[in-house]
Enzyme design. Structure first.
Site, PDB file in Angstrom:
ATOM      1  N   GLN A 173       2.891 -52.921 -49.017  1.00  0.00           N
ATOM      2  CA  GLN A 173       1.819 -53.835 -49.440  1.00  0.00           C
ATOM      3  C   GLN A 173       0.590 -53.587 -48.578  1.00  0.00           C
ATOM      4  O   GLN A 173      -0.447 -54.203 -48.770  1.00  0.00           O
ATOM      5  CB  GLN A 173       2.265 -55.291 -49.242  1.00  0.00           C
ATOM      6  CG  GLN A 173       3.506 -55.650 -50.036  1.00  0.00           C
ATOM      7  CD  GLN A 173       4.122 -56.953 -49.534  1.00  0.00           C
ATOM      8  OE1 GLN A 173       3.659 -58.031 -49.885  1.00  0.00           O
ATOM      9  NE2 GLN A 173       5.162 -56.857 -48.726  1.00  0.00           N
ATOM     10  N   ALA A 217       9.391 -54.766 -35.295  1.00  0.00           N
ATOM     11  CA  ALA A 217       9.742 -53.636 -36.163  1.00  0.00           C
ATOM     12  C   ALA A 217       9.889 -52.321 -35.386  1.00  0.00           C
ATOM     13  O   ALA A 217      10.840 -51.565 -35.620  1.00  0.00           O
ATOM     14  CB  ALA A 217       8.696 -53.497 -37.264  1.00  0.00           C
ATOM     15  N   HIS A 275      -0.830 -52.376 -53.076  1.00  0.00           N
ATOM     16  CA  HIS A 275      -2.092 -53.116 -52.977  1.00  0.00           C
ATOM     17  C   HIS A 275      -3.300 -52.216 -52.711  1.00  0.00           C
ATOM     18  O   HIS A 275      -4.339 -52.692 -52.294  1.00  0.00           O
ATOM     19  CB  HIS A 275      -1.978 -54.202 -51.889  1.00  0.00           C
ATOM     20  CG  HIS A 275      -0.979 -55.278 -52.239  1.00  0.00           C
ATOM     21  ND1 HIS A 275      -0.532 -56.215 -51.340  1.00  0.00           N
ATOM     22  CD2 HIS A 275      -0.339 -55.551 -53.402  1.00  0.00           C
ATOM     23  CE1 HIS A 275       0.338 -57.022 -51.934  1.00  0.00           C
ATOM     24  NE2 HIS A 275       0.479 -56.633 -53.184  1.00  0.00           N
TER      25      HIS A 275
HETATM   26  N1  APR Z   1       7.735 -56.877 -36.394  1.00  0.00           N
HETATM   27  C1  APR Z   1       8.312 -57.439 -37.497  1.00  0.00           C
HETATM   28  N2  APR Z   1       7.750 -58.426 -38.213  1.00  0.00           N
HETATM   29  C2  APR Z   1       6.555 -58.879 -37.808  1.00  0.00           C
HETATM   30  C3  APR Z   1       5.894 -58.365 -36.674  1.00  0.00           C
HETATM   31  C4  APR Z   1       6.539 -57.313 -35.954  1.00  0.00           C
HETATM   32  N3  APR Z   1       5.999 -56.767 -34.857  1.00  0.00           N
HETATM   33  N4  APR Z   1       4.730 -59.021 -36.530  1.00  0.00           N
HETATM   34  C5  APR Z   1       4.653 -59.907 -37.517  1.00  0.00           C
HETATM   35  N5  APR Z   1       5.758 -59.838 -38.314  1.00  0.00           N
HETATM   36  C6  APR Z   1       6.058 -60.604 -39.545  1.00  0.00           C
HETATM   37  C7  APR Z   1       5.527 -62.027 -39.593  1.00  0.00           C
HETATM   38  O1  APR Z   1       6.436 -62.914 -38.990  1.00  0.00           O
HETATM   39  C8  APR Z   1       5.408 -62.268 -41.082  1.00  0.00           C
HETATM   40  O2  APR Z   1       6.634 -62.736 -41.625  1.00  0.00           O
HETATM   41  O3  APR Z   1       5.403 -59.949 -40.616  1.00  0.00           O
HETATM   42  C9  APR Z   1       5.126 -60.875 -41.648  1.00  0.00           C
HETATM   43  C10 APR Z   1       3.695 -60.681 -42.116  1.00  0.00           C
HETATM   44  O4  APR Z   1       3.427 -61.529 -43.181  1.00  0.00           O
HETATM   45  P1  APR Z   1       1.989 -61.606 -43.892  1.00  0.00           P
HETATM   46  O5  APR Z   1       0.916 -61.738 -42.901  1.00  0.00           O
HETATM   47  O6  APR Z   1       2.072 -62.671 -44.933  1.00  0.00           O
HETATM   48  O7  APR Z   1       1.837 -60.155 -44.553  1.00  0.00           O
HETATM   49  P2  APR Z   1       2.412 -59.606 -45.952  1.00  0.00           P
HETATM   50  O8  APR Z   1       3.740 -60.176 -46.265  1.00  0.00           O
HETATM   51  O9  APR Z   1       2.296 -58.132 -45.894  1.00  0.00           O
HETATM   52  O10 APR Z   1       1.344 -60.187 -46.968  1.00  0.00           O
HETATM   53  C11 APR Z   1       1.435 -59.814 -48.319  1.00  0.00           C
HETATM   54  O11 APR Z   1      -0.619 -60.926 -48.816  1.00  0.00           O
HETATM   55  O12 APR Z   1      -2.771 -61.461 -48.159  1.00  0.00           O
HETATM   56  C12 APR Z   1      -2.014 -60.660 -48.976  1.00  0.00           C
HETATM   57  O13 APR Z   1      -2.574 -58.637 -49.951  1.00  0.00           O
HETATM   58  C13 APR Z   1      -2.218 -59.189 -48.711  1.00  0.00           C
HETATM   59  O14 APR Z   1      -0.602 -57.378 -48.748  1.00  0.00           O
HETATM   60  C14 APR Z   1      -0.852 -58.703 -48.283  1.00  0.00           C
HETATM   61  C15 APR Z   1       0.074 -59.701 -48.936  1.00  0.00           C
END
Ligand code: APR
Length: 273
Positions: A106, A259, A124
């Site tokens: 994404q 991660a 995306h």
């Molecule tokens: N390792 C693992 N997980 C992590 C880390 C890390 N170092 N840092 C943060 N996270 C987790 C957070 O806890 C959260 O659950 O990654 C997740 C990120 O979530 P979002 O910010 O919501 O990102 P994402 O799921 O990619 O969002 C989806 O939303 O705003 C739109 O288009 C945008 O592609 C994006 C979509």
């Protein structure tokens, strides 16, 4: 830290093939890009109801262009500085070793490809690509240096509407065929996902044995629907996240942690560390 049970499972099942990854913003966090919904994330400072929509941005640009320019500057300043981290690199190694078939992401930062992954499905879009407004397949890649130059010019001219428009029209030219203005090739809220990428993702998931879901809150659809799609077709779901996601309960295994650390450990379990 991966449990003994999961280590055994990874050793037995990964080498039989068709492991796929679904990544979200969390995988790029360790590259210095804040997640969208986390602390310091883009949606903390900028209301997505306005800034994540084309209409919102267009209206705002008419009334207060500086706000839009500040958003563009903040957005690119972060991703321009980012490099792949151990998590991106681990996935690229797993792909090279024919363990990972593809990475569905994404993310729009291009870091999977920069780390060496080849089969990347970008649901995306990509922040370093522009496309003709009416023909999504007519695309052009903008080099990082070009974007840096554009950001520099926008910073210098942000108080002059005319100059801003001049800068933007230089980097987002009109299409020579249809005359439409090029736009950034990312999917904003309310827009359709690129259908060819989504079809590729479903095709991969039809044959998937293991789906690794890394760093996504799994709240944005249709991407958040992909784990269930894979699960009903028999895939085992392994989630790697530093906190539970919206769909953690659906997963067969949940690994809480960073991660980069966890994927490095998985490489070790498979003998590639
Ligand atoms: N390792 C693992 N997980 C992590 C880390 C890390 N170092 N840092 C943060 N996270 C987790 C957070 O806890 C959260 O659950 O990654 C997740 C990120 O979530 P979002 O910010 O919501 O990102 P994402 O799921 O990619 O969002 C989806 O939303 O705003 C739109 O288009 C945008 O592609 C994006 C979509």
């Amino acid at each position: 830290m991966i449990s003994k049970e999961l280590r055994d499972y990874i050793q037995k099942s990964f080498k039989r093939g068709h492991v796929i990854c679904l990544s979200g913003a969390g995988i790029s966090y360790e590259s210095g890009i804040p997640t969208f919904r986390g602390q310091g994330g883009l949606w903390e400072k900028y209301d997505p109801a306005l800034y994540a929509h084309l209409e919102g941005l267009t209206q705002l640009f008419k009334t207060n262009p500086i706000k839009v320019i500040d958003f563009i500057i903040d957005f690119y300043s972060v991703i321009l500085k980012a490099y792949p981290n151990p998590a991106h690199r681990a996935l690229a190694i797993l792909e090279k070793e024919n363990i990972l078939t593809s990475t569905i992401t994404q993310n729009i930062d291009g870091l999977h490809q920069e780390a060496g992954s080849r089969n990347v499905i970008e649901l995306h879009g990509n922040a370093f690509r522009i496309r003709c407004n009416c023909a999504p397949d007519k695309t052009r890649v903008l080099a990082k240096d070009e974007i840096k130059e554009m950001i520099g010019l926008l910073k210098n001219h942000k108080n002059s509407r005319i100059k801003i428009l001049r800068v933007l029209s230089r980097y987002f030219p009109r299409c020579l065929n249809c005359g439409c203005r090029y736009r950034i090739d990312i999917v904003l809220f309310g827009e359709m996902l690129p259908q060819d990428e989504l079809s590729r993702a479903y095709k991969e998931l039809n044959n998937c044995h293991v789906l690794l879901i890394i760093g996504s809150s799994l709240v944005v659809y249709p991407a958040a629907g992909l784990p269930l799609y894979a699960k009903v077709r028999g895939a085992q779901l392994i989630e790697i996240n530093n906190e539970p996601s919206g769909l953690s309960d659906l997963c067969d295994y949940r690994i809480l942690g960073q991660a980069g650390e966890i994927l490095t450990e998985i490489l070790g379990v498979l003998g590639y560390a």
